[in-house]
Design a protein around this motif. Structure first.
Motif, short mmCIF file in Angstrom:
data_model
loop_
_atom_site.label_atom_id
_atom_site.label_comp_id
_atom_site.label_asym_id
_atom_site.label_seq_id
_atom_site.Cartn_x
_atom_site.Cartn_y
_atom_site.Cartn_z
N GLU A 67 33.55 27.93 24.46
CA GLU A 67 33.00 28.34 25.75
C GLU A 67 31.58 27.80 25.94
OE1 GLU A 67 34.35 29.93 28.33
OE2 GLU A 67 36.31 29.91 27.32
N ILE A 68 30.78 27.81 24.90
CA ILE A 68 29.42 27.27 25.00
C ILE A 68 29.49 25.78 25.32
CG2 ILE A 68 27.41 26.61 23.61
CD1 ILE A 68 27.41 29.38 22.43
N ALA A 69 30.34 25.05 24.61
CA ALA A 69 30.45 23.61 24.84
C ALA A 69 30.95 23.31 26.26
CB ALA A 69 31.39 22.99 23.82
N ALA A 70 31.88 24.13 26.77
CA ALA A 70 32.44 23.90 28.11
C ALA A 70 31.46 24.27 29.22
CB ALA A 70 33.74 24.68 28.27
N GLN A 71 30.77 25.40 29.04
CA GLN A 71 29.90 25.90 30.10
C GLN A 71 28.50 25.29 30.08
OE1 GLN A 71 29.97 30.15 30.91
NE2 GLN A 71 31.87 30.40 29.76
N PHE A 72 28.09 24.77 28.92
CA PHE A 72 26.75 24.19 28.78
C PHE A 72 26.88 22.81 28.14
CE2 PHE A 72 26.51 28.79 28.56
CZ PHE A 72 25.56 29.10 29.53
N PRO A 73 27.26 21.80 28.93
CA PRO A 73 27.56 20.47 28.38
C PRO A 73 26.42 19.85 27.58
CG PRO A 73 28.32 20.64 30.65
CD PRO A 73 27.52 21.88 30.38
N ALA A 74 25.18 20.09 27.99
CA ALA A 74 24.04 19.53 27.25
C ALA A 74 24.00 20.11 25.84
CB ALA A 74 22.73 19.81 27.98
N TRP A 75 24.31 21.39 25.73
CA TRP A 75 24.38 22.00 24.40
C TRP A 75 25.62 21.52 23.66
CZ3 TRP A 75 23.14 27.84 25.70
CH2 TRP A 75 21.78 27.95 26.03
N GLY A 76 26.71 21.37 24.38
CA GLY A 76 27.95 20.92 23.76
C GLY A 76 27.80 19.57 23.09
N ALA A 77 26.96 18.73 23.67
CA ALA A 77 26.73 17.40 23.10
C ALA A 77 26.01 17.48 21.76
CB ALA A 77 25.93 16.54 24.08
N LYS A 78 25.29 18.56 21.54
CA LYS A 78 24.53 18.74 20.29
C LYS A 78 25.32 19.53 19.25
CE LYS A 78 19.95 19.19 22.49
NZ LYS A 78 18.77 20.10 22.50
N LEU A 79 26.39 20.18 19.68
CA LEU A 79 27.10 21.09 18.79
C LEU A 79 27.97 20.30 17.82
CD1 LEU A 79 27.67 24.04 18.11
CD2 LEU A 79 29.47 24.04 19.85
N GLY A 80 27.61 20.38 16.56
CA GLY A 80 28.31 19.63 15.53
C GLY A 80 29.41 20.43 14.87
N GLU A 81 29.69 20.11 13.62
CA GLU A 81 30.82 20.69 12.91
C GLU A 81 30.62 22.18 12.61
OE1 GLU A 81 32.52 18.66 9.58
OE2 GLU A 81 31.88 16.71 10.32
N ASP A 82 31.75 22.85 12.45
CA ASP A 82 31.77 24.26 12.03
C ASP A 82 32.29 24.33 10.61
OD1 ASP A 82 31.62 27.14 12.40
OD2 ASP A 82 33.81 27.08 12.42
#
Length: 245
Positions: A67-82
């Motif tokens: 949801e974070i990646a979908a709703q906040f694309p700028a953050w989604g671009a920074k979100l790496g592996e889990d």
């Protein structure tokens, strides 16, 4: 806020660094994830399966990340592996209300029986080990000593000491960031409102999990939960204070 006593790095320096967020899927760790995504070049997440009674939080983690990646694309671009580490041994050697079906109550030492001894010390040690391998120099955790249950491994002095020990033991600077350390639960809601607006707070209320009993049957204004365990009470009171401010 960092637990380090050193002068804070300028914003442009932080934006070149990689962070690893201790991410349970709860409100506080989601606030920390948003905080880190707003500051660092790349952010990975780490969860722990330690036989917790509220294991449903592990199921919520991936939904929150999506949801974070979908709703906040700028953050989604920074979100790496889990990453998820199996620390079931911790649950096996613990005798607490978070790792077994028992009533939540205060113990003779004044601490609630939801305290899992050594939990955060182990979490951060394993996190630092993973961060070292993944090229991250910042660990971010949702520990807080303002609105909390009195856990000694959530206190600032504990984490300052641990930061020194980890940096010495790894022979590389490892910064422990605890952005919620000195703020209330109401101020945590205000922080996420500043970071991501009403959309982020709505995401937190709908998708995170904080209830100690693992209840997701009842939806409150502040999110899902039993409504009466210490975690729910803190979250509900903080939300009420936030909307009343």
């Amino acid at each position: 806020m960092s637990t380090t006593a050193a002068a804070p790095l300028p914003p442009q320096a932080n934006r070149q660094r990689k962070a690893l967020v201790l991410f349970s899927g709860g409100q506080d760790s989601t606030a920390c994830l948003a905080w880190a995504l707003d500051r660092y070049a790349e952010v990975e997440t780490l969860g722990f399966d330690y036989g917790q009674r509220h294991r449903i939080e592990l199921d919520c983690r991936q939904t929150v990340r999506r949801e974070i990646a979908a709703q906040f694309p700028a953050w989604g671009a920074k979100l790496g592996e889990d990453h998820v580490l199996d620390l079931s041994l911790l649950g096996q050697i613990s005798d607490t209300a978070l790792t077994s079906e028992r009533a939540i109550e205060l113990q003779a030492n004044g601490l609630p029986n939801t305290f899992v001894p050594g939990r955060n010390l182990l979490f951060l040690t394993f996190a630092a080990t993973l961060a070292y391998r993944r090229g991250a120099s910042v660990l971010v955790g949702g520990m807080c000593e303002t609105d909390f249950s009195g856990y000694p491994d959530c206190r600032d002095n504990t984490l300052k000491a641990l930061q020194v020990a980890l940096s010495l033991g790894l022979d590389t600077p490892m910064t422990l960031e605890t952005p919620l350390m000195f703020i209330t639960k109401a101020e945590t809601w205000a922080l996420t409102q500043r970071l991501g607006g009403p959309a982020l707070n709505a995401l937190i209320a709908e998708h995170t999990h904080t209830c100690y009993l693992g209840e997701r049957g009842q939806r409150h204004d502040w999110g899902y939960g039993c409504g009466h365990c210490p975690a729910c009470e803190l979250r509900a009171r903080g939300y009420q204070e936030f909307v009343a401010a």
